[in-house]
Each structure stands twice: as structure tokens, then as C-alpha cells.
Design an enzyme around this catalytic site. Structure first.
Site, PDB file in Angstrom:
ATOM      1  N   LYS A  61      -5.207 -26.445 -11.198  1.00 51.35           N
ATOM      2  CA  LYS A  61      -4.760 -27.655 -10.498  1.00 51.35           C
ATOM      3  C   LYS A  61      -5.000 -27.523  -8.987  1.00 51.35           C
ATOM      4  O   LYS A  61      -5.046 -26.402  -8.461  1.00 51.35           O
ATOM      5  CB  LYS A  61      -3.263 -27.800 -10.776  1.00 51.35           C
ATOM      6  CG  LYS A  61      -2.628 -29.110 -10.427  1.00 51.35           C
ATOM      7  CD  LYS A  61      -1.192 -29.083 -10.955  1.00 51.35           C
ATOM      8  CE  LYS A  61      -0.339 -30.167 -10.336  1.00 51.35           C
ATOM      9  NZ  LYS A  61      -0.774 -31.520 -10.644  1.00 51.35           N
ATOM     10  N   VAL A  77      -3.144 -24.847  -5.935  1.00 52.66           N
ATOM     11  CA  VAL A  77      -2.308 -23.766  -6.490  1.00 52.66           C
ATOM     12  C   VAL A  77      -2.671 -22.381  -5.943  1.00 52.66           C
ATOM     13  O   VAL A  77      -1.914 -21.431  -6.106  1.00 52.66           O
ATOM     14  CB  VAL A  77      -2.372 -23.726  -8.047  1.00 52.66           C
ATOM     15  CG1 VAL A  77      -1.754 -24.966  -8.664  1.00 52.66           C
ATOM     16  CG2 VAL A  77      -3.794 -23.514  -8.541  1.00 52.66           C
ATOM     17  N   THR A 119      -8.660 -20.776  -4.324  1.00 51.03           N
ATOM     18  CA  THR A 119      -9.544 -20.175  -3.321  1.00 51.03           C
ATOM     19  C   THR A 119      -8.995 -18.828  -2.869  1.00 51.03           C
ATOM     20  O   THR A 119      -9.753 -17.849  -2.769  1.00 51.03           O
ATOM     21  CB  THR A 119      -9.703 -21.120  -2.111  1.00 51.03           C
ATOM     22  OG1 THR A 119     -10.142 -22.393  -2.591  1.00 51.03           O
ATOM     23  CG2 THR A 119     -10.710 -20.590  -1.114  1.00 51.03           C
ATOM     24  N   ASP A 178     -16.508 -26.196  -5.170  1.00 51.95           N
ATOM     25  CA  ASP A 178     -15.642 -27.342  -4.882  1.00 51.95           C
ATOM     26  C   ASP A 178     -16.259 -28.143  -3.739  1.00 51.95           C
ATOM     27  O   ASP A 178     -16.447 -27.602  -2.649  1.00 51.95           O
ATOM     28  CB  ASP A 178     -14.253 -26.804  -4.478  1.00 51.95           C
ATOM     29  CG  ASP A 178     -13.236 -27.916  -4.288  1.00 51.95           C
ATOM     30  OD1 ASP A 178     -13.639 -29.096  -4.256  1.00 51.95           O
ATOM     31  OD2 ASP A 178     -12.046 -27.591  -4.167  1.00 51.95           O
ATOM     32  N   ASN A 226       0.926 -18.138  -9.460  1.00 53.23           N
ATOM     33  CA  ASN A 226       0.940 -17.844  -8.023  1.00 53.23           C
ATOM     34  C   ASN A 226       2.195 -18.417  -7.351  1.00 53.23           C
ATOM     35  O   ASN A 226       2.821 -19.334  -7.868  1.00 53.23           O
ATOM     36  CB  ASN A 226      -0.332 -18.445  -7.396  1.00 53.23           C
ATOM     37  CG  ASN A 226      -0.559 -17.983  -5.962  1.00 53.23           C
ATOM     38  OD1 ASN A 226      -0.090 -16.916  -5.553  1.00 53.23           O
ATOM     39  ND2 ASN A 226      -1.274 -18.786  -5.190  1.00 53.23           N
TER      40      ASN A 226
HETATM   41  N1  ATP Z   1       0.796 -16.641  -2.851  1.00 48.71           N
HETATM   42  C1  ATP Z   1       0.712 -17.388  -1.751  1.00 48.71           C
HETATM   43  N2  ATP Z   1       1.634 -17.282  -0.777  1.00 48.71           N
HETATM   44  C2  ATP Z   1       1.561 -18.041   0.340  1.00 48.71           C
HETATM   45  N3  ATP Z   1       0.594 -18.948   0.575  1.00 48.71           N
HETATM   46  C3  ATP Z   1      -0.359 -19.093  -0.372  1.00 48.71           C
HETATM   47  C4  ATP Z   1      -0.357 -18.335  -1.575  1.00 48.71           C
HETATM   48  N4  ATP Z   1      -1.433 -18.706  -2.311  1.00 48.71           N
HETATM   49  C5  ATP Z   1      -2.059 -19.661  -1.600  1.00 48.71           C
HETATM   50  N5  ATP Z   1      -1.429 -19.901  -0.452  1.00 48.71           N
HETATM   51  C6  ATP Z   1      -1.774 -20.898   0.574  1.00 48.71           C
HETATM   52  O1  ATP Z   1      -1.739 -22.183  -0.074  1.00 48.71           O
HETATM   53  C7  ATP Z   1      -2.760 -23.022   0.454  1.00 48.71           C
HETATM   54  C8  ATP Z   1      -3.648 -23.502  -0.680  1.00 48.71           C
HETATM   55  O2  ATP Z   1      -4.307 -22.362  -1.207  1.00 48.71           O
HETATM   56  P1  ATP Z   1      -5.800 -22.423  -1.741  1.00 48.71           P
HETATM   57  O3  ATP Z   1      -6.700 -23.124  -0.772  1.00 48.71           O
HETATM   58  O4  ATP Z   1      -6.158 -21.050  -2.142  1.00 48.71           O
HETATM   59  O5  ATP Z   1      -5.570 -23.350  -3.008  1.00 48.71           O
HETATM   60  P2  ATP Z   1      -6.667 -24.108  -3.903  1.00 48.71           P
HETATM   61  O6  ATP Z   1      -6.094 -24.173  -5.264  1.00 48.71           O
HETATM   62  O7  ATP Z   1      -7.985 -23.453  -3.739  1.00 48.71           O
HETATM   63  O8  ATP Z   1      -6.669 -25.513  -3.199  1.00 48.71           O
HETATM   64  P3  ATP Z   1      -7.715 -26.749  -3.482  1.00 48.71           P
HETATM   65  O9  ATP Z   1      -7.417 -27.252  -4.838  1.00 48.71           O
HETATM   66  O10 ATP Z   1      -7.348 -27.717  -2.402  1.00 48.71           O
HETATM   67  O11 ATP Z   1      -9.083 -26.172  -3.334  1.00 48.71           O
HETATM   68  C9  ATP Z   1      -3.488 -22.206   1.500  1.00 48.71           C
HETATM   69  O12 ATP Z   1      -2.970 -22.511   2.755  1.00 48.71           O
HETATM   70  C10 ATP Z   1      -3.172 -20.760   1.117  1.00 48.71           C
HETATM   71  O13 ATP Z   1      -3.207 -19.907   2.240  1.00 48.71           O
END
Ligand code: ATP
Length: 399
Positions: free
Chosen positions: A81, A84, A87, A110, A336
């Protein structure tokens, strides 16, 4: 106010070492990367929160060691999703692979890339970029679907699109021209079906990984778009096969039309119709490779990333069902942003934690997810951004 901000207000971040020393202390804390960095200590590889497998029979699979065994190339695709942590998990996994001696590429498919933001360095441009700050064979790539599509579109327009149709009409080859029109080649490229961006992106990746120049890379990590895109991507190879198949059926006719044109214009001025069809054939072949890659459990693993909320768990369950339907190998789900055990002095944290535990319990009981190894990843006190943060996260998540 965002939950994260609330947590920052109420929680008392501690260093990893103090957490290890006082794990029974009844107070509210969460995993502090900032304290670790501020105290200039190297992140402790042993985390306070052990990644646990909820499926005890496959405990051994959760070991990161299993992921680094062997020098044959393996692909890891992280998806789930939106927001979450796909990345962050993908980037931290790539860093950890590289740290363990694997020449690694981390690729974002993406269209709304955040890999550059995650590494805090510019990885745009559609080519492999060496990741700075590690001195390891780690490269990043943000696929640029628009550019790839534009390349293909201009090539087909130059070689076999509308220009060819006009020439054929003028040659009295109206019937073939009509068929070309029916192919809607231009339309296919100008108004692509949903997910074509990613399919082209992945076929572009195949081009990279097929090339001997890149044969040294033993781990390829994909950071995928949110679930919907990824599911479309998985079903796209068949769709593309049908669409391109229609074009391929006319290959012979086009070829004979080409030879008719040749006889009038001579070889030099012949619009290279076959070039366009060959490009489509190549695209179709690469699509087939992607399809095969998705299904090969020896070389491919899809890791579902989720967070402990009912909505995210439900979506992950549907994702796993779809992946199973497509025969995509899945072994692990990362949960996560889990709050560590809360304490008496933070009501918000303890309520939030209980809510998360209910969601974790859902995973245990979910018919789709119960069989997967669950990796619990803690919520950190700062945004995961830059190499040190990714290394820290990698040591916490990938064990
Ligand atoms: N375990 C964690 N603790 C704190 N912050 C986190 C954690 N995991 C991710 N984040 C933060 O949450 C935000 C979203 O993370 P990320 O970009 O990795 O998600 P994503 O699923 O790839 O997002 P998208 O769907 O928009 O591509 C970022 O600012 C990241 O630094």
C-alpha cells in the site's frame, strides 16, 4: 496533529544500548536513530525488537543470511500500500546486500519516485547512478517511463507509424494501411493502458540486466509503485502479449508491403517498417522475460510491506491473493512502523500499540497472510533518509 508528532511529543527516545540494558523499564520509548547518530555511536546491529516469525515452521526463512547466500543473481521486489515504507525497506535492503558483498542495483519502478529522497541523492535521469557515501558497488536507478515511451514513440513514428501509413496509401496499399490504422499503434503509445508505464519500465530494466555490462550485479531490488499499479503490472505481460500479438500477426503483410515499397523507392529510401515490428517483437520478448521472472521462485521473491492497521492488512491480504493467482513467489511480509511496548506514562502510545497488536493478530489469522514469515520493523524516531539512516534501518529489519 499527526500521530507521529504526538509520539514525538510524548515519547522519550533512548539510545539502542540503553534500550538493551533496560528493556524491562516500564516507560514509553521507541527506536531512536537520532540518539544513536547524535551520540556518534555505530548503530548496534542487535536490535531491541527481534523480527519474529509468526509461522514457526518457516522460521529459518526469515534469516537475512538466507537472502545473501549464493552469487547467482536474485531479484527482490518490494510492494504494498502507498506510504507504508516500501522505498525505505527496499533501499535499506539494497544497502545491506551491498554491505554483505553483493554488487547491487536498487530500481524504482514507481512513477512517483522517492528513491532519490530516500538516499538523499540525485538518482534521476533513467540511468544507473553509483550511490555515494558507501564505497560499495551499489547503484540506483529511477526508471523514467515517460522518456522510454517517448523514445519508442518517436522511433515508431519515424519508422513505421503514420508516415508508413501515408506512403502505403499513396502506393495503393490501402488495405494494409487500414490494418495498420486498426492496430492503433499511435494510440497505444499516446494513450497507454494503465500500467504500461511500469511494463515499459521493467522491460527497460530487463535491457539493463540482460546486458553483459551489468552481469556483475548479483542482487536487484525493485521498489514498486503502490498495490494497484503493481497488480496491473503483474497482469500486464498477458495483456501486452495480446495487444502486440495482433500487430505481430500482420508482420508478414507488412513485410510484403515493405518489399513492394522497396521496389519503388529503392533500398536506401525504404521506410524501415520492419524496424518498428522488430522493436515490438523485442518489447514482447522482454515482457515475456518479466513474466517468467515473476514466477521463478529460485531467482525472485516478492516481499509484501505493510503497516499494522486493519486497512493495510486487508490490502496486503488481497495483494497476496493476487500474487498467488499470478504464481508470484512470496515468503515474507514486513510489518513496518510498529510501536515498541508502551509504558504507563503514555496513554496514546499504549492505545496505539494495542491497536497495532490487533492488526498483527489479524495477520496471524488471515488465511492469505498466516503462512508468511512476518518481519516486524519498528517505528523510528526520525524519517529514514540518507545512508546512515538506511544502514540503521537495514540492521533493524533485515536480520
Ligand atoms: N519504520 C519507520 N520509522 C519511521 N519512519 C519511517 C519508517 N518507515 C518509513 N518511514 C518514513 O515514512 C515515509 C514513507 O516511507 P516510504 O517512502 O519508504 O514509503 P513508500 O511505501 O515507498 O511510499 P510511496 O507509496 O509513497 O512510494 C518516509 O518519510 C520514510 O522515511
Amino acid at each position: 496533529m499527526a500521530a507521529y508528532t504526538l509520539l514525538r511529543r510524548f515519547a522519550k527516545p533512548q539510545t539502542i544500548s540503553s534500550l538493551l540494558l533496560h528493556t524491562t523499564t516500564p516507560r514509553c520509548y521507541f527506536t531512536s536513530f537520532s540518539t544513536s547518530i547524535n551520540s556518534k555511536t555505530t548503530p548496534t546491529p542487535t536490535p531491541p525488537f527481534q523480527a519474529r516469525s509468526l509461522a514457526s515452521q518457516v522460521d529459518s526463512v526469515s534469516l537475512f543470511n538466507e537472502m545473501i547466500v549464493g552469487n547467482e543473481r536474485k531479484y527482490y521486489m518490494l510492494g504494498g500500500k502507498g506510504g507504508v515504507g516500501k522505498t525505505s525497506c527496499a533501499a535499506s535492503l539494497a544497502v545491506k546486500f551491498a554491505n554483505n558483498g553483493h554488487p547491487t542495483i536498487v530500481v524504482s519502478t514507481d512513477p512517483a519516485h522517492s528513491l532519490s529522497d530516500s538516499f538523499d541523492q540525485d538518482l534521476t535521469g533513467g540511468t544507473l547512478v553509483p550511490i555515494q557515501g558507501l564505497n560499495l558497488p551499489l547503484f540506483g536507478l529511477e526508471i523514467n517511463p515517460e522518456k522510454t515511451k517517448e523514445d519508442f514513440r518517436s522511433a515508431s513514428q519515424e519508422n513505421g507509424g503514420a508516415g508508413v501509413k501515408d506512403i502505403m496509401n499513396s502506393m495503393g496499399l490501402g488495405m494494409v494501411a487500414e490494418q495498420l490504422g486498426e492496430l492503433k499503434l499511435g494510440e497505444l503509445l499516446d494513450t497507454p493502458p494503465p500500467g504500461l508505464d511500469e511494463a515499459i519500465a521493467i522491460s527497460k530494466v530487463m535491457q539493463f540486466v540482460d546486458s553483459p555490462e551489468y552481469s556483475k550485479f548479483t542482487r536487484i531490488v525493485f521498489d514498486t509503485a503502490p498495490t494497484g499499479h503493481t497488480l496491473r503490472l503483474l497482469s500486464l505481460p498477458d495483456f501486452m502479449d495480446a495487444s502486440i500479438g495482433k500487430i505481430m500477426k500482420l508482420k508478414k503483410k507488412i513485410a510484403s508491403a515493405t518489399s513492394a515499397i522497396k521496389s519503388v523507392f529503392g533500398k536506401e529510401q525504404t521506410p524501415p517498417v520492419e524496424d518498428a515490428t522488430n522493436k515490438l517483437e523485442q518489447l514482447r520478448e522482454r515482457m515475456g522475460k518479466v513474466r517468467d521472472l515473476f514466477r521463478d521462485s529460485e531467482t525472485m521473491e516478492f516481499v509484501i510491506v505493510t503497516i499494522p492497521t486493519v486497512m493495510a492488512v486487508r490490502e496486503s491480504s488481497r495483494l497476496h491473493a493476487s500474487l498467488k493467482k499470478e504464481n508470484v513467489p512470496v515468503q515474507r511480509v514486513i510489518v513496518n512502523q510498529i510501536l515498541p511496548p508502551s509504558a504507563t506514562d503514555c496513554k496514546f502510545c499504549s492505545i496505539k500499540r494495542k491497536d497495532q497488536m490487533r492488526a498483527l493478530d489479524m495477520i496471524r489469522k488471515d488465511p492469505e497472510l498466516a503462512s508468511l514469515v512476518v518481519i516486524e520493523a519498528p517505528l523510528f524516531d526520525v524519517e529514514i533518509r540518507g545512508i546512515p539512516a538506511l544502514q540503521f534501518m537495514g540492521d533493524m529489519v533485515w536480520k
